[in-house]
Design a protein around this motif. Structure first.
Motif, PDB file in Angstrom:
ATOM      1  N   ALA B 132      24.795  40.381  32.982  1.00 34.27           N
ATOM      2  CA  ALA B 132      25.463  41.680  33.092  1.00 34.27           C
ATOM      3  C   ALA B 132      26.461  41.674  34.241  1.00 34.27           C
ATOM      4  CB  ALA B 132      24.439  42.798  33.280  1.00 34.27           C
ATOM      5  N   ALA B 133      26.091  41.032  35.335  1.00 36.78           N
ATOM      6  CA  ALA B 133      26.992  41.026  36.488  1.00 36.78           C
ATOM      7  C   ALA B 133      28.319  40.370  36.111  1.00 36.78           C
ATOM      8  CB  ALA B 133      26.340  40.313  37.667  1.00 36.78           C
ATOM      9  N   ALA B 136      30.023  42.504  32.992  1.00 36.81           N
ATOM     10  CA  ALA B 136      30.594  43.800  33.353  1.00 36.81           C
ATOM     11  C   ALA B 136      31.834  43.580  34.215  1.00 36.81           C
ATOM     12  CB  ALA B 136      29.561  44.647  34.089  1.00 36.81           C
ATOM     13  N   HIS B 140      35.526  44.860  33.126  1.00 35.83           N
ATOM     14  CA  HIS B 140      36.364  45.617  34.042  1.00 35.83           C
ATOM     15  C   HIS B 140      37.726  44.933  34.199  1.00 35.83           C
ATOM     16  CE1 HIS B 140      37.864  46.900  38.011  1.00 35.83           C
ATOM     17  NE2 HIS B 140      37.210  48.012  37.812  1.00 35.83           N
ATOM     18  N   GLU B 333      32.836  43.655  44.077  1.00 35.35           N
ATOM     19  CA  GLU B 333      31.510  43.640  43.459  1.00 35.35           C
ATOM     20  C   GLU B 333      30.812  42.292  43.617  1.00 35.35           C
ATOM     21  OE1 GLU B 333      31.384  43.231  39.084  1.00 35.35           O
ATOM     22  OE2 GLU B 333      33.496  43.770  39.090  1.00 35.35           O
ATOM     23  N   GLN B 334      29.529  42.293  43.574  1.00 33.51           N
ATOM     24  CA  GLN B 334      28.661  41.111  43.578  1.00 33.51           C
ATOM     25  C   GLN B 334      28.642  40.348  44.911  1.00 33.51           C
ATOM     26  OE1 GLN B 334      29.501  38.583  40.039  1.00 33.51           O
ATOM     27  NE2 GLN B 334      30.680  40.351  39.385  1.00 33.51           N
ATOM     28  N   CYS B 335      27.422  40.012  45.311  1.00 36.21           N
ATOM     29  CA  CYS B 335      27.204  39.157  46.483  1.00 36.21           C
ATOM     30  C   CYS B 335      27.729  39.767  47.776  1.00 36.21           C
ATOM     31  CB  CYS B 335      27.810  37.778  46.286  1.00 36.21           C
ATOM     32  SG  CYS B 335      27.078  36.899  44.906  1.00 36.21           S
ATOM     33  N   ILE B 336      27.882  41.047  47.793  1.00 36.54           N
ATOM     34  CA  ILE B 336      28.317  41.712  49.024  1.00 36.54           C
ATOM     35  C   ILE B 336      27.072  42.244  49.732  1.00 36.54           C
ATOM     36  CG2 ILE B 336      29.762  43.541  49.972  1.00 36.54           C
ATOM     37  CD1 ILE B 336      31.149  43.441  47.098  1.00 36.54           C
ATOM     38  N   ASP B 356      33.170  50.616  40.467  1.00 37.96           N
ATOM     39  CA  ASP B 356      31.972  51.402  40.183  1.00 37.96           C
ATOM     40  C   ASP B 356      30.699  50.665  40.572  1.00 37.96           C
ATOM     41  OD1 ASP B 356      32.660  49.532  38.161  1.00 37.96           O
ATOM     42  OD2 ASP B 356      31.251  50.464  36.779  1.00 37.96           O
ATOM     43  N   LYS B 357      30.772  49.369  40.761  1.00 40.48           N
ATOM     44  CA  LYS B 357      29.570  48.600  41.058  1.00 40.48           C
ATOM     45  C   LYS B 357      29.074  48.813  42.476  1.00 40.48           C
ATOM     46  CE  LYS B 357      29.987  46.804  36.998  1.00 40.48           C
ATOM     47  NZ  LYS B 357      31.310  47.344  36.663  1.00 40.48           N
ATOM     48  N   MET B 358      29.963  49.208  43.343  1.00 33.37           N
ATOM     49  CA  MET B 358      29.580  49.410  44.737  1.00 33.37           C
ATOM     50  C   MET B 358      30.404  50.556  45.297  1.00 33.37           C
ATOM     51  SD  MET B 358      29.583  46.709  47.900  1.00 33.37           S
ATOM     52  CE  MET B 358      27.940  46.391  48.553  1.00 33.37           C
ATOM     53  N   CYS B 359      29.803  51.714  45.327  1.00 28.05           N
ATOM     54  CA  CYS B 359      30.528  52.900  45.783  1.00 28.05           C
ATOM     55  C   CYS B 359      30.109  53.293  47.192  1.00 28.05           C
ATOM     56  CB  CYS B 359      30.282  54.069  44.841  1.00 28.05           C
ATOM     57  SG  CYS B 359      30.782  53.759  43.146  1.00 28.05           S
ATOM     58  N   LEU B 360      28.948  52.853  47.605  1.00 27.98           N
ATOM     59  CA  LEU B 360      28.485  52.995  48.983  1.00 27.98           C
ATOM     60  C   LEU B 360      28.471  54.429  49.479  1.00 27.98           C
ATOM     61  CD1 LEU B 360      30.273  49.833  50.434  1.00 27.98           C
ATOM     62  CD2 LEU B 360      27.812  50.130  50.097  1.00 27.98           C
ATOM     63  N   LEU B 386      36.364  55.245  48.539  1.00 29.47           N
ATOM     64  CA  LEU B 386      36.230  54.603  47.239  1.00 29.47           C
ATOM     65  C   LEU B 386      37.548  54.803  46.506  1.00 29.47           C
ATOM     66  CD1 LEU B 386      34.578  53.378  44.850  1.00 29.47           C
ATOM     67  CD2 LEU B 386      33.817  55.699  44.312  1.00 29.47           C
ATOM     68  N   LEU B 388      39.433  53.489  43.090  1.00 24.42           N
ATOM     69  CA  LEU B 388      39.201  52.707  41.883  1.00 24.42           C
ATOM     70  C   LEU B 388      40.499  52.154  41.292  1.00 24.42           C
ATOM     71  CD1 LEU B 388      36.486  55.086  40.377  1.00 24.42           C
ATOM     72  CD2 LEU B 388      36.086  52.872  41.461  1.00 24.42           C
TER      73      LEU B 388
ATOM     74  N   SER C 198      24.494  45.669  35.570  1.00 28.09           N
ATOM     75  CA  SER C 198      25.198  44.799  36.506  1.00 28.09           C
ATOM     76  C   SER C 198      24.959  45.243  37.947  1.00 28.09           C
ATOM     77  CB  SER C 198      26.701  44.844  36.178  1.00 28.09           C
ATOM     78  OG  SER C 198      27.468  44.456  37.287  1.00 28.09           O
ATOM     79  N   GLY C 203      23.503  42.317  45.865  1.00 26.88           N
ATOM     80  CA  GLY C 203      24.827  42.369  46.470  1.00 26.88           C
ATOM     81  C   GLY C 203      25.788  43.312  45.789  1.00 26.88           C
ATOM     82  N   GLN C 204      25.264  44.245  45.010  1.00 23.45           N
ATOM     83  CA  GLN C 204      26.151  45.270  44.447  1.00 23.45           C
ATOM     84  C   GLN C 204      25.947  46.552  45.252  1.00 23.45           C
ATOM     85  OE1 GLN C 204      28.376  44.279  42.120  1.00 23.45           O
ATOM     86  NE2 GLN C 204      27.416  43.547  40.276  1.00 23.45           N
ATOM     87  N   GLU C 205      25.663  47.631  44.590  1.00 23.59           N
ATOM     88  CA  GLU C 205      25.589  48.922  45.260  1.00 23.59           C
ATOM     89  C   GLU C 205      24.689  48.885  46.498  1.00 23.59           C
ATOM     90  OE1 GLU C 205      26.853  51.762  46.370  1.00 23.59           O
ATOM     91  OE2 GLU C 205      27.463  51.984  44.285  1.00 23.59           O
ATOM     92  N   ASN C 207      24.184  52.009  48.385  1.00 20.08           N
ATOM     93  CA  ASN C 207      23.838  53.369  48.776  1.00 20.08           C
ATOM     94  C   ASN C 207      22.847  53.958  47.772  1.00 20.08           C
ATOM     95  OD1 ASN C 207      24.408  56.451  48.436  1.00 20.08           O
ATOM     96  ND2 ASN C 207      25.111  55.928  50.495  1.00 20.08           N
TER      97      ASN C 207
END
Ligand code: SF4
Ligand code: SF4
Ligand code: SF4
Ligand code: SF4
Ligand code: SF4
Ligand code: SF4
Ligand code: SF4
Ligand code: SF4
Lengths: 170, 802, 802, 170
Positions: B132-133, B136, B140, B333-336, B356-360, B386, B388, C198, C203-205, C207
């Motif tokens: 999915a990672a 998706a 995107h 996105e990913q691995c952050i 959208d994967k990381m909105c924090l 954020l 987009l 995803s 390492g994604q979201e 929050n």
């Protein structure tokens, strides 16, 4: 809780079933009861003093040695006989009740572990906990291995030395 | 405005309701459906499509275009028979539903599941998340690129590459001609992923092998997802299209110019990076602003603009964030790191979230004017935003970095050494840091010596990311010692050392290269393809990967790499100060070191194996997954190595790679994936093959011996890689070469000739000359008998009596 | 052959590349895109489409057709501000990746995640899995039904229902006219689910609120998925289309005729059930063979044929399997015991797996001849078969049951009582069975008395599924006492008691009913809609659900139910031996007990709330999620009760229901979902509302007080349900009625008038007459002041200054 | 491992952090140290003998009582004053350092639990373990609650009676 019996890497805790705390005495009892014990030795034993301990313990208890990772070489270079397997490979074989054993002598009933990388050993021990009801596992590292059936506690080097030394008498 | 539908809708007179080719019919999904003539529709203003169109070629469609999981189940079961899953439960319990937790130690859960099926379920779940990672991300990206370039933007990699998308061609049954075409593949994998994830629900599948079969399917879907991502971005952004000699770009913390405004991108999705590069270029800021990245996004940005720099793999994240060098942190996105906002805040850096994967938890400012966003951040009203819209990200990030770099000067360096030492001096040597460290590295000693003013041991842990700054020790330390600041400080002090390079990701392998290496690969003259991929969860630092790569490069293997692995390889220099990228060419050939690119570029690795089957062996791809996988499995001596694999993505990739018939070796942390696929070389009957030429059952060898293996040390891995490149189709010479390397390496790392070498010797001509006598002894000791060579090996049921 | 593409492809001159309406554009997803004129394409032979076509209606498209997660994020944040997530970690660790496990007790993981975000991530993962279960089921069903009936089969529920699919209409922006149309919605939720899953990757979201927002989105996607499933099957299989007076069918283990060949279906997917019913009918076996089911599949089969019988909810599974009554067990998907094959084998029953979701390691016999399959099973060569073709399942199951029922006579009953007693006598009273029992029910006492020949305590546990035969105690028992056999034997001995009934699931609510109840609902004259849904993970037996339903029915509430909840309600009789279905009508009105159907029919529950907004209040649905949810939230006194929720599906449903603005109350096991949404009635400022008529900010009340709550006892739940039906729009009379029930019930179960009643009294006219004096005392004690009534309450930002 | 300190429902084990074993003596020490203790009492206390124990313990230590589920009624009927909250509701309030307390006296620093359904109590205790660093939790059920800071061990009724009785002296 007693720090000595918390898994060395504390998150290795996996569920209700925890290893029994082994002392050299209980460990020796287990060895005495065992019909076909095996000694699985990992790369921490490539160096002294562990190598010599392993050698002597294996001798006194007449234990065939399986070395994991590349431990074989140091042992070989030092004249210690062993068979080389990956730790996951030997765990895989140990879980098969039909496995013929490293020398064709049949499946083991007790497996001693020492010197493997803590977390991969934990995983291998988990395999045996779940899938090898036909054998017991015992770890004699200085780290408590909760996934074993029995394990030495977490110790400092000095105490561990004493524990290992005690293993050298029957 | 030109409009064109590029989805080719196929249909068939017999199955009138089969109108959504991405939806597998319960039963009508028949071969003839796919063989039928295509019908294409366009609407709006029609554009003349001059690209070569597959509709005009009469392609034979195999039995499994757009396969559902059950369509390939029989192949999976064959693999699983050879390589039964080895389970090492990471937890004895299941906590998935509120009947639980259930203890599965020799017991079934309240839903009736047992520990084996539970491990299989977890493997499936992991692969679904991993797939999915990537997928998706690709969706995107695809939509972003279609938005940018139009759905009719051609997918055309030039004359050197005919098969732009070998995975899609094999699995979807056709190659996409345009970006818009790719949507069909995307729809398909979305549907499949849903079915697979569904199976993780309580009370679904009960058999562990069926879970594994589904995990394979998830892995395969992941490969399509990755290919979609990379093919789309190569096509739309004109990234390198398989050229071998892409430029070298700078790599390392030391390569970043601290004096300029610094924009740091972290993640995997190139979209915001493109927005930034474009803005910098359009506004002539390229010289003024330093654009750098961490993780795959950095690799991809350098494919787009070789002026960008790579800080390093995931293991550099906390080090670099703590250094305060970045003025603006752009995360996609990913691995952050999940705490990236907090870490940016600590250093007064602005943070921009872009997907959208990381909105924090940040306010969505996508539709606000740039200046308002910038002002709110500069005035500290907001910590970040954020956004987009990638283009807006470019502008906002640039403006922020220009402004912040001035005000942040003081934040761009760490506390003085004596402050650091003072902090470290608080260490009580409780050892908890070591106990919670994933690798139990001697961080306590490092801290406590640092407290005494001796930073050497810390330096040793810094170098090659032996400490990969996961931060667990610092979190645990009862004295609250800022261990990560200490670590970052060491980097700051050694910037000069931290300068390396990396070859820009080239993308796919060219057809001509495949033609050139096809025969030597299948016959064994080139001893193998070794692919170093995946993340930085290394047991003992990044060096190990580079050393392995060096070892195989020097031995004439083809070495392929991507993502964090490619960066780790770049971080290693020989005595002359040269990196492996400087020492070895980028050709896909013996002694070639090929950086394919980012995570999604991993698709080119099975991709090249598929291309060997097609270009070299003329196997038709469309709908022929099993045939192709069987071909790869038996003939192509490829071995994947994911030494630092940590993620669900890596698990998915590996499962997909495995399903294509390629073995993978993991580092020791891989054991925590809970599932491996181990062969039993002691069970000879497992290794039988059929010779397609004769239909005869023939004794085979354990080649590859394991499908998914976790090694405890680099040395063990190295020897196993060599062994796992052996294949039944090696001719005598090829087998000799491969065994020679295997024996060499075994001697080097284990001191002896491997006893199991006898299993790989079919007749005396297989015996490597150098080791003739020793090997003969081994043969004798093991009652060896010569056996037949297989011509066209297969593990498929062939020929089959119905 | 007639062919028609029913996907209406919309486009827009400004955004020429927007050709896949199911793929959300990074930025071009603008309102005007949706407002534009539609273009429809057909190909092949065109059929005249005479159904009313939405294209001809000029519908106003709201701002969020096919919303991505971030499109509705601001609504989510509003809900989450009122109802911040309450986390109760089930595990202190995270084990998702191989950096782990990480201990998150006051610490961050190696990826930087903290315990809150981790709980949010788990909630999201749970909802993704739950949504996937329904949606994959619906995709499978949809394609099966299209295969069966054609993609142009109309979705038309007759004159009583204009809005066949209120959820799709709101979220997709249009209603499907044919089965084929539904695929567009399916594509959309598949894409969304992938994006959401995803986000669970390491390492994604970062929050927790953003994770919750995504969990809401997953829940909402689940609702679309469920609606797709039920709408498709109602339309294609002609299931009841909202008629109130569907027949009563037999329910209970005692209702099954043991002497006939028995086919048992377990699961959720009607497809194989349809295959069986059709085969039985076509071959006149209806009288000869007993067809029964467990879980939702049984509900759905009775909607298709009221000759089928319902054994009961999931809690009956092991009891009934152990009884050996079933000759053939047909499993489809979801909520099936993972060990069903093993249990069937023990009883010599044949097992047929029928979907990709549960293959159980069985050979895929889909393409084999029926007689060969039957022969292999009868001869014990195979234990069962995987057959992916529902029609073939029908034939195989029938033939097997006819043959096996003869040979299995002896297996159809359990060991004698003295054998059972002998076994129980081994009990050492170690108490481990009680400790591992999810509900710590006194099973040890039951076993040990049974050992002494006294079966009364076991019987008490059997009745109403106080023991829901999860089997954990038996798994744990060191003496290997067959506790489940004991339990099953009790059932066998009490067959007569185990005979109940259930009203056949009616599907949606009719427009005319909505029109009738709209006003009383919104004003409070009907005190509320209470929906008893979900599984049988009850803390103290199934009776509790029935008792709650009875309580609210008698108090004029509308009671809606589905799935296992509907069965539990049917298993309860009053002193006269009447079930609630016999005592209360099926009208959607005060005192109506409405069984909507199976799990997927749950979609009709938010569906009816949406219809109130549309039919009664004339709110346009298309693309207007926020407006509709805000309407429901503030006006419709509905409360969901998932007393026995255990599954990921239930979690997804609840999250979706919550996002629509409807509160849900869970049983105590619900706390193990790890996350609730709790309001703080003590924080008055939380409850402010805007009056849309005036734009004024107005003091509100905690109505509903909590959005997702777990109650510890039925009594607590009952009082909370009543309280959570209060809404700001109640007029004085309505509020009086609602408070009256609340106070009544509080007095009944807590002995006092609830102190917080003062919060719900806006002016003296709200005070229930009966309790006038007492309430006034409370008002005084709490310094109560009268406040304004809100006319058109909203929590949206309205009116907004831009 | 000592059965007395395995969570009563053994799978409640949640990680490395486990409750300390409390005796009546240590429990009383905790109460003495506490400035603002609270007593949360669940439905198992609706019946005797637990109800009386609760009553007397609350009296001697001057503990305000929160009843969960519908326990309030039995207490009310028996003249024991309490405030009624759902167990998740009270846990939610207890985790907020700003909460004003049941009587407006401010947040508590020690919370005693008894008589709640084991698993939902475990969940509530987990909430407090993770999110309420400002307070300690102590359970005096006859079940070991590993998610508490301190807990009585698993006991049979007789021993528990003794434990509870001991709680009635300062
Ligand atoms: S999914 Fe099964 S094993 Fe897992 S918690 Fe639920 S009932 Fe237990
Ligand atoms: S930051 Fe480094 S030393 Fe600390 S736990 Fe992580 S890897 Fe180990
Ligand atoms: S955890 Fe902190 S105090 Fe303890 S040894 Fe490590 S650095 Fe020193
Ligand atoms: S290689 Fe692994 S760690 Fe590196 S960026 Fe890719 S997924 Fe992340
Ligand atoms: S370690 Fe993982 S699987 Fe085990 S209980 Fe914790 S979260 Fe669940
Ligand atoms: S996902 Fe994060 S918290 Fe979980 S195991 Fe991996 S690093 Fe640790
Ligand atoms: S089978 Fe019944 S008694 Fe046994 S553990 Fe499950 S619910 Fe409890
Ligand atoms: S576990 Fe078995 S032996 Fe122990 S009390 Fe329960 S029924 Fe008796």
């Amino acid at each position: 809780m007693n720090d000595r019996v918390i898994p060395w890497q504390p998150t290795v805790i996996a569920g209700p079933k925890q290893a029994l705390l082994a002392t050299p005495e209980t460990a020796k009892l287990m060895l005495k009861k065992a019909k076909r014990p095996l000694f699985v030795v990992g790369p921490y034993a490539k160096n002294e003093p562990l190598m010599s301990h392993v050698k002597e313990i294996a001798e006194i208890w007449d234990l065939p040695i399986v070395t994991t990772a590349d431990t074989f070489k140091s042992f070989h270079d030092n004249g210690i006989e062993s068979d080389s397997y990956g730790i996951v490979e030997i765990a895989n074989l140990l879980k098969d009740p039909e496995w013929e054993g490293i020398k064709g002598e049949g499946q083991n009933d007790l497996v001693l572990f020492v010197g493997c990388i803590y977390y991969i050993a934990s995983q291998g021990l988990s395999t045996l906990k779940h899938f090898a009801p036909h054998l017991k596992t015992l770890t004699i590292c200085k780290y408590f291995h909760s996934n074993a059936d029995a394990s030495f506690p977490n110790m400092k080097d000095e105490e561990w030395e004493k524990y290992l030394t005690k293993m050298k008498t029957k | 405005m030109n409009i064109k539908i590029n989805n080719i809708i196929k249909t068939n007179n017999e199955v009138g309701d089969n109108l959504t080719p991405n939806s597998i019919k319960p039963k009508d999904f028949k071969v003839d459906f796919w063989k039928s003539k295509n019908i294409e529709f366009s609407f709006g203003e029609i554009i003349e499509d001059n690209s070569p169109d597959s509709r005009d070629e009469e392609t034979f469609m195999g039995p499994t275009p757009k396969p559902s999981g059950t369509d390939l189940r029989s192949w999976d079961m064959k693999l699983l028979e050879r390589y039964p899953p080895f389970y090492a439960p990471f937890c004895d319990m299941c906590c998935l539903c509120t009947f639980g937790k259930c203890d599965l130690t020799g017991k079934k859960g309240a839903c009736g599941i047992d520990i084996k099926a539970q491990q299989g379920r977890f493997a499936l779940l992991t692969c679904c998340i991993g797939a999915a990672a990537h997928s998706a991300h690709s969706r995107h990206l695809l939509e972003y690129l279609i938005h940018k370039c139009g759905s009719d933007h051609p997918v055309d990699f030039g004359n050197n590459i005919d098969i732009e998308a070998p995975i899609m061609r094999t699995l979807i049954g056709k190659a996409p001609k345009t970006l818009g075409d790719i949507r069909e593949s995307m729809d398909y994998i979305e549907e499949e992923n849903l079915h697979l994830l569904s199976t993780c629900h309580t009370g679904q599948e009960g058999n562990h092998l069926d879970f594994e079969s589904k995990a394979f399917h998830a892995g395969l879907m992941d490969h399509i997802g990755m290919e979609i991502g990379d093919v789309s971005q190569i096509a739309a952004l004109d990234l390198p299209k398989g050229e071998a000699n892409t430029p070298l770009v700078e790599l390392g913390i030391g390569a970043i110019d601290h004096d300029k405004p610094v924009i740091l991108c972290i993640g995997h999705n190139i979209a915001p990076g493109v927005g930034i590069v474009d803005y910098l270029e359009d506004n002539d800021f390229e010289d003024e602003i330093e654009l750098c990245g961490i993780c795959c996004t950095s690799i991809d940005i350098t494919r787009y603009s070789d002026r960008a720099k790579v800080v390093g793999p995931i293991s550099k994240q906390l080090k670099f964030l703590k250094s305060g060098v970045a003025d603006v942190v752009v995360v996609d996105e990913q691995c952050i790191r999940s705490d990236v906002l907090e870490e940016a805040q600590k250093k007064g850096a602005a943070l921009i979230a872009t997907t959208d994967k990381m909105c924090l938890g940040l306010d969505d400012r996508t539709n606000d004017p740039v200046d308002a966003i910038v002002a709110d951040i500069i005035s500290k009203k907001d910590d970040g935003a954020l956004i987009l819209d990638p283009e807006k990200v470019g502008e906002v990030a640039t403006k922020l970095s220009l402004s912040l770099s001035k005000s942040r000067k003081s934040l761009k360096s760490l506390p003085d050494m004596d402050k650091i030492q003072e902090d470290a001096f608080k260490c009580t040597e409780c050892e908890w840091c070591v106990r919670v460290c994933p690798n139990s590295i001697p961080i306590m000693d490092a801290v406590s010596s640092a407290g005494k003013g001796d930073f050497e041991s810390t330096e040793k842990l810094y170098d090659h990311d032996i400490c990969y700054t996961c931060g667990r020790c610092e979190q645990e330390c009862p004295e609250n010692i800022k261990i990560m600041d200490l670590m970052a400080k060491i980097g700051e002090n050694n910037l000069k050392k931290e300068k390396f390079n990396i070859r820009v990701g080239r993308g796919p392998i060219q057809d001509v290269e495949v033609r050139r290496v096809g025969a030597p690969l299948v016959l064994g003259d080139i001893p193998g393809i070794v692919a170093f991929v995946g993340c930085s969860n290394y047991p003992d630092g990044a060096d190990d990967v580079a050393k392995m790569a060096e070892e195989f490069l020097e031995r004439n293997y083809i070495v392929v790499t991507s993502g964090c692995g490619a960066m780790s390889i770049g971080e290693y220099k020989n005595e002359e100060g040269k990196t492996l990228y400087e020492r070895f060419s980028g050709d896909f050939d013996a002694r070639g070191l090929i950086n394919v690119g980012s995570c999604v570029s991993n698709s080119h690795i099975p991709g090249v194996a598929i291309k060997v089957a097609n270009i070299f062996a003329k196997k038709p791809l469309e709908g022929n997954f099993e045939v192709i996988a069987d071909y790869i499995f038996n003939r192509i001596g490829a071995c994947g190595v994911a030494w630092g694999a940590y993620s669900q993505k890596a698990a998915a990739i590996a499962s997909g790679v495995n399903r294509w018939g390629i073995p993978v070796i993991l580092g020791p942390h891989g054991s925590k994936y809970r599932r491996l696929y181990l062969g039993r070389s002691d069970k000879e009957e497992t290794w039988n093959l059929t010779d397609m030429r004769t239909g005869k059952l023939i004794k085979g060898e354990p080649a590859p011996e394991h499908l998914l293996y976790a090694a405890e040390s680099r040395e063990e891995a190295t020897v196993n890689i060599a062994k796992n490149c052996i294949r039944p189709t090696d001719n005598n010479k090829g087998r000799q070469i491969k065994l020679n390397h295997y024996i060499d390496l075994h001697k080097k790392y284990f001191g002896t000739i491997p006893e199991d070498v006898y299993r790989y010797i079919r007749n005396e001509k297989d015996i490597p000359i150098t080791y003739k006598n020793d090997v003969k002894e081994i043969l004798e000791r093991n009652d060896w008998e010569p056996r037949e060579l297989v011509m066209e090996p297969t593990i498929l049921d062939f020929p089959r009596d119905e």
